[in-house]
Design a protein around this motif. Structure first.
Motif, PDB file in Angstrom:
ATOM      1  N   ALA A  66       0.835  -1.210   0.000  1.00 55.00           N
ATOM      2  CA  ALA A  66       0.000   0.000   0.000  1.00 55.00           C
ATOM      3  C   ALA A  66       0.868   1.259   0.000  1.00 55.00           C
ATOM      4  N   VAL A  67       1.926   1.248   0.794  1.00 56.03           N
ATOM      5  CA  VAL A  67       2.826   2.400   0.872  1.00 56.03           C
ATOM      6  C   VAL A  67       3.554   2.598  -0.458  1.00 56.03           C
ATOM      7  N   ALA A  68       4.060   1.517  -1.036  1.00 55.66           N
ATOM      8  CA  ALA A  68       4.771   1.625  -2.316  1.00 55.66           C
ATOM      9  C   ALA A  68       3.835   2.120  -3.420  1.00 55.66           C
ATOM     10  N   MET A 119       6.795   5.487  12.572  1.00 54.85           N
ATOM     11  CA  MET A 119       5.536   5.693  11.838  1.00 54.85           C
ATOM     12  C   MET A 119       4.771   6.891  12.410  1.00 54.85           C
ATOM     13  N   ARG A 120       4.768   7.033  13.719  1.00 57.30           N
ATOM     14  CA  ARG A 120       4.082   8.176  14.327  1.00 57.30           C
ATOM     15  C   ARG A 120       4.728   9.492  13.898  1.00 57.30           C
ATOM     16  N   GLU A 121       6.030   9.511  13.740  1.00 57.31           N
ATOM     17  CA  GLU A 121       6.708  10.701  13.223  1.00 57.31           C
ATOM     18  C   GLU A 121       6.262  10.983  11.793  1.00 57.31           C
ATOM     19  N   ARG A 122       6.114   9.939  11.014  1.00 58.36           N
ATOM     20  CA  ARG A 122       5.682  10.100   9.618  1.00 58.36           C
ATOM     21  C   ARG A 122       4.234  10.566   9.529  1.00 58.36           C
ATOM     22  N   VAL A 123       3.408  10.108  10.450  1.00 62.22           N
ATOM     23  CA  VAL A 123       2.016  10.580  10.504  1.00 62.22           C
ATOM     24  C   VAL A 123       2.015  12.091  10.706  1.00 62.22           C
ATOM     25  N   ALA A 124       2.820  12.576  11.630  1.00 60.52           N
ATOM     26  CA  ALA A 124       2.897  14.015  11.891  1.00 60.52           C
ATOM     27  C   ALA A 124       3.457  14.773  10.687  1.00 60.52           C
ATOM     28  N   THR A 125       4.475  14.211  10.061  1.00 56.67           N
ATOM     29  CA  THR A 125       5.128  14.864   8.919  1.00 56.67           C
ATOM     30  C   THR A 125       4.188  15.028   7.725  1.00 56.67           C
ATOM     31  N   THR A 126       3.307  14.074   7.524  1.00 62.47           N
ATOM     32  CA  THR A 126       2.433  14.098   6.343  1.00 62.47           C
ATOM     33  C   THR A 126       1.098  14.803   6.585  1.00 62.47           C
ATOM     34  N   ILE A 138      -1.699   6.336   9.192  1.00 61.47           N
ATOM     35  CA  ILE A 138      -2.452   6.189  10.449  1.00 61.47           C
ATOM     36  C   ILE A 138      -3.023   4.776  10.554  1.00 61.47           C
ATOM     37  N   GLY A 139      -3.623   4.289   9.475  1.00 66.97           N
ATOM     38  CA  GLY A 139      -4.184   2.935   9.482  1.00 66.97           C
ATOM     39  C   GLY A 139      -3.123   1.872   9.719  1.00 66.97           C
ATOM     40  N   ALA A 142      -2.002   2.001  13.387  1.00 65.40           N
ATOM     41  CA  ALA A 142      -2.994   1.373  14.268  1.00 65.40           C
ATOM     42  C   ALA A 142      -2.860  -0.147  14.237  1.00 65.40           C
ATOM     43  N   ASP A 143      -2.665  -0.708  13.064  1.00 70.81           N
ATOM     44  CA  ASP A 143      -2.514  -2.160  12.942  1.00 70.81           C
ATOM     45  C   ASP A 143      -1.232  -2.636  13.625  1.00 70.81           C
ATOM     46  N   LEU A 144      -0.142  -1.902  13.426  1.00 68.64           N
ATOM     47  CA  LEU A 144       1.124  -2.274  14.068  1.00 68.64           C
ATOM     48  C   LEU A 144       1.018  -2.175  15.586  1.00 68.64           C
ATOM     49  N   GLU A 145       0.303  -1.167  16.063  1.00 67.82           N
ATOM     50  CA  GLU A 145       0.122  -1.028  17.507  1.00 67.82           C
ATOM     51  C   GLU A 145      -0.688  -2.190  18.081  1.00 67.82           C
TER      52      GLU A 145
END
Length: 156
Positions: A66-68, A119-126, A138-139, A142-145
Motif C-alpha cells: 500500500a505504501v509503495a 511511523m508516528r513521526e511520519r504521521v505528523a510529517t504528512t 495512520i491505518g 494502528a494495525d502495528l500497535e
C-alpha cells in the motif's frame, strides 16, 4: 520514460516521499524479521508465537504494498531493494539461529516499537502536505500497535 505528475508541490512531495520511503523500508524489514524469527522460534509457546509471527508478516507485506503504491501514485519511485532496506531500516539486529520463545516475543516487541515510533513521526510529517498519505500511515500504525500490544501481552 513515463513519469507520473504529482498533485503535490515539490517541497510537499519531498516530505511525503521521504515518509513513504521510510515506511516502506521499515515494513519490508519488519516482514523479514518476523519471518526469520518465525522459522527459528522454539519453546513451549512455539505454536502460538509461530502463528502470530505470520500475522505480522502478512500485515507488513500488505502495508508495504500500500505504501509503495501510494508513492508511485504521487510520482515517486519506491525503493524496496535489499541494500536500501539494510541501510535505512530502524529495526535493530535480529538474533541468529534458534530463538527461544520469550526472546522471540522480545524481538518482536522491540521491532514493532521501533517501527511504530518512526511511523508516528511520519504521521505528523504528512499531516499538512498530504492527508491522504497520512491516512494510510495512520491505518498502518494502528494495525502495528495492535500487533505490538498482542506481543506485549505474551509476556504476561
Amino acid at each position: 520514460m513515463y513519469v507520473v505528475k504529482s498533485p503535490l508541490s515539490d517541497a510537499d512531495l519531498k516530505a511525503v516521499a521521504d515518509a513513504l520511503q521510510g515506511a516502506l523500508v521499515d515494513l519490508i524489514d519488519l516482514s523479514l524479521v518476523a519471518k526469520q524469527v518465525h522459522w527459528n522460534v522454539v519453546g513451549p509457546r512455539f505454536r502460538s508465537i509461530h502463528l502470530q509471527l505470520d500475522e505480522v508478516v502478512d500485515s507488513a507485506r500488505l502495508h508495504s504494498d500500500a505504501v509503495a503504491e501510494r508513492a508511485s501514485t504521487l510520482g515517486v519511485s519506491p525503493d524496496g531493494r535489499a541494500a536500501t532496506v539494510a541501510a535505512k531500516s530502524g529495526i535493530g539486529a535480529t538474533p541468529e539461529g534458534w530463538v527461544k520463545d520469550t526472546d522471540a516475543v522480545k524481538t518482536l516487541v522491540d521491532a514493532l516499537g521501533a517501527v511504530i515510533t518512526r511511523m508516528r513521526e511520519r504521521v505528523a510529517t504528512t499531516a499538512d502536505p498530504d492527508p491522504v498519505s497520512q491516512d494510510i500511515l495512520i491505518g498502518i500504525t494502528a494495525d502495528l500497535e495492535k500487533h505490538h500490544w498482542m506481543f506485549q501481552a505474551e509476556n504476561g
